[in-house]
Design a protein around this motif. Sequence first.
Motif, PDB file in Angstrom:
ATOM      1  N   SER A 175       0.815  -1.216   0.000  1.00  0.00           N
ATOM      2  CA  SER A 175       0.000   0.000   0.000  1.00  0.00           C
ATOM      3  C   SER A 175       0.853   1.272   0.000  1.00  0.00           C
ATOM      4  CB  SER A 175      -0.952   0.015   1.202  1.00  0.00           C
ATOM      5  OG  SER A 175      -0.224  -0.021   2.413  1.00  0.00           O
TER       6      SER A 175
ATOM      7  N   SER B 132      -4.221   0.144  -1.060  1.00  0.00           N
ATOM      8  CA  SER B 132      -5.322   0.718  -0.279  1.00  0.00           C
ATOM      9  C   SER B 132      -5.610   2.137  -0.757  1.00  0.00           C
ATOM     10  CB  SER B 132      -4.948   0.734   1.207  1.00  0.00           C
ATOM     11  OG  SER B 132      -3.922   1.684   1.450  1.00  0.00           O
TER      12      SER B 132
ATOM     13  N   THR C 271      -8.283  -2.211  -1.652  1.00  0.00           N
ATOM     14  CA  THR C 271      -9.201  -2.443  -0.530  1.00  0.00           C
ATOM     15  C   THR C 271      -8.652  -1.736   0.699  1.00  0.00           C
ATOM     16  OG1 THR C 271      -8.072  -4.447   0.231  1.00  0.00           O
ATOM     17  CG2 THR C 271      -9.835  -4.742  -1.378  1.00  0.00           C
ATOM     18  N   GLY C 272      -9.534  -1.353   1.607  1.00  0.00           N
ATOM     19  CA  GLY C 272      -9.113  -0.735   2.853  1.00  0.00           C
ATOM     20  C   GLY C 272      -8.782   0.733   2.697  1.00  0.00           C
ATOM     21  N   GLU C 273      -8.609   1.406   3.823  1.00  0.00           N
ATOM     22  CA  GLU C 273      -8.302   2.831   3.830  1.00  0.00           C
ATOM     23  C   GLU C 273      -6.794   3.064   3.967  1.00  0.00           C
ATOM     24  OE1 GLU C 273     -10.433   5.249   3.186  1.00  0.00           O
ATOM     25  OE2 GLU C 273     -11.944   3.702   2.829  1.00  0.00           O
TER      26      GLU C 273
ATOM     27  N   HIS D 146      -4.616   0.810   5.376  1.00  0.00           N
ATOM     28  CA  HIS D 146      -3.952  -0.470   5.115  1.00  0.00           C
ATOM     29  C   HIS D 146      -4.854  -1.344   4.248  1.00  0.00           C
ATOM     30  CE1 HIS D 146      -0.970   0.581   8.136  1.00  0.00           C
ATOM     31  NE2 HIS D 146      -1.942   0.809   9.011  1.00  0.00           N
ATOM     32  N   VAL D 147      -4.251  -2.325   3.624  1.00  0.00           N
ATOM     33  CA  VAL D 147      -5.004  -3.272   2.805  1.00  0.00           C
ATOM     34  C   VAL D 147      -5.951  -4.074   3.688  1.00  0.00           C
ATOM     35  CG1 VAL D 147      -4.814  -5.344   1.371  1.00  0.00           C
ATOM     36  CG2 VAL D 147      -3.202  -3.454   1.042  1.00  0.00           C
ATOM     37  N   ASP D 148      -7.194  -4.196   3.265  1.00  0.00           N
ATOM     38  CA  ASP D 148      -8.172  -5.051   3.937  1.00  0.00           C
ATOM     39  C   ASP D 148      -7.893  -6.479   3.468  1.00  0.00           C
ATOM     40  OD1 ASP D 148     -10.442  -6.596   4.579  1.00  0.00           O
ATOM     41  OD2 ASP D 148     -11.758  -4.857   4.502  1.00  0.00           O
TER      42      ASP D 148
END
Length: 225
Positions: free
Chosen positions: A82, A107, A128-130, A132-134
């Motif tokens: 990310s 992210s 995905t995620g804000e 960090h990566v979800d």
Amino acid sequence: MPKPKVIIHNSIGLDGSFRDVDVDMEIHYGTAASFGEDVHLVGANTAKTGIEMFGGVPLEEYDDLKKPARDRTVPIWAIVDSKGILKGSLHVFRRFEMCRDVVVLVSASTPSDYLDYLKERDYDYILTGEKHVDLKEALKLLADRYEAETVLVDSGSKLNGALLEQDLVDEISLIVLPTLTGNRTDGLFANITKPGKIGLELVKCEELEKDYVWLVYRIKRATNE
């Protein structure tokens, strides 16, 4: 598709250290191949360390800008990055014959110039995620988009810890080397902060050459205890 089976695979010393150990790559990847992985999941820092260990980054060439034509039996390499740490060096993995191609997990905080770099070179990426990566969502999308049933995680303590804390791991595969690193020990599972114990069930214990031992444990959950 449901979440893929996730297997952590690593070579460690007897004290759990994954640094300062002389890993036999033939044994490490030979045992990993038995899992029939569809996706090889790596953290960006681990990937960067690997590049530095094996000669650094060669100059990018025209053929590096397009997807390689490799058989679908060769696993995809998914790299969690990310922060854009691997900008300018992803072609190292694209050249690797045991990598079908690279998919980067990013992210919403990923720098825009890194996304431009990926697009210009035709690298797939999953956002995905804000901050960090979800990881949970990323694994689901890897299954949906690439028909991934088995994901092998070959990384360090940070990614392993995050996956274990989120209960996303199904098995842990360890090649244990007959060595102790002493004060330099950097434990493979040192980043787990989740309270309580993670129960394991032994499914393989095999003696290998060089006095190595291969251990495979299944994560114990209510459904398989």
